[in-house]
Design a protein around this motif. Structure first.
Motif: not given
Length: 164
Positions: A5, A14, A61, A63-64, A67-69
Motif C-alpha cells: 500500500f 474522498d 488515504v 491505497v492498495d 489504487g483502491q482506497a
C-alpha cells in the motif's frame, strides 16, 4: 506488507470513502455492526464528514497496489457548540481514522497515523486529539505513537498528542 500500500493526501472527492471509514471506525468491534445509514445520519458521527473538505480539514488515504482506497486518517476543527468525542478545544483538531477490516494489523493504521501527525505538524498545529473506546485494540497503537490519555469516561478515553 508495507509495499502493498501507499499513502496519498486526501482530497475533496474522498468524502464518500471517509464516510465508509467512519462506519468502519464505529463498527470496529466484530459482531456488533450498526447499519451504515444509522451511523452516518447520527449527529455524533456526521460531524466528522459533513461538508468535507472544509478549509481547515486535512487527511491522508492509504491505497492498495491497484489504487483502491483501504484506509484513511483525517482531522477536523470542531466547535465547542458541536464537539466531537475527542474534543479538547477549538484550536485542537480531532483525528478520525478507519481501516478496512482485511487490512487491519498490517501497518496501515500506523502509517496513516504517522503521516497525519506529520501533516498536522506541518500545518502548524501544536496538538491533535482523538477518542477511543477503552476496549478498542487501537488504544495500544495510539499510545505507541505518542498519544496520552487526557480524559476518561466510562467507556471512552480522550487522547492528545503534543506535536511540538
Amino acid at each position: 506488507m508495507p509495499d502493498a500500500f501507499s499513502i496519498r493526501p486526501a482530497v475533496q472527492a474522498d468524502g464518500s470513502f471517509l464516510a465508509d471509514m467512519v462506519v468502519e471506525a464505529a463498527n470496529w468491534r466484530s459482531g456488533a455492526a450498526r447499519a451504515r445509514h444509522e451511523i452516518l445520519t447520527a449527529p455524533e458521527h456526521r460531524r466528522y464528514i459533513s461538508g468535507w473538505m472544509r478549509p481547515a480539514d486535512a487527511g491522508v488515504v492509504a491505497v492498495d497496489q491497484e489504487g483502491q482506497a483501504i484506509g484513511a486518517a483525517w482531522y477536523r476543527m470542531l466547535s465547542q457548540d458541536d464537539p466531537g468525542f475527542g474534543f479538547v478545544g477549538t484550536a485542537v483538531p480531532e483525528l478520525i481514522i478507519g481501516v478496512q477490516p482485511i487490512w487491519r494489523a498490517h501497518g496501515v493504521g500506523r502509517a496513516l497515523l504517522r503521516d497525519l501527525v506529520a501533516l498536522a505538524r506541518a500545518h502548524g498545529h501544536s496538538r491533535l486529539s482523538l477518542s477511543v473506546e477503552k476496549d478498542n485494540f487501537a488504544r495500544a497503537l495510539y499510545r505507541s505513537e505518542g498519544f496520552v490519555g487526557s480524559e476518561q469516561g466510562a467507556a471512552r478515553e480522550t487522547m492528545v498528542h503534543r506535536l511540538a
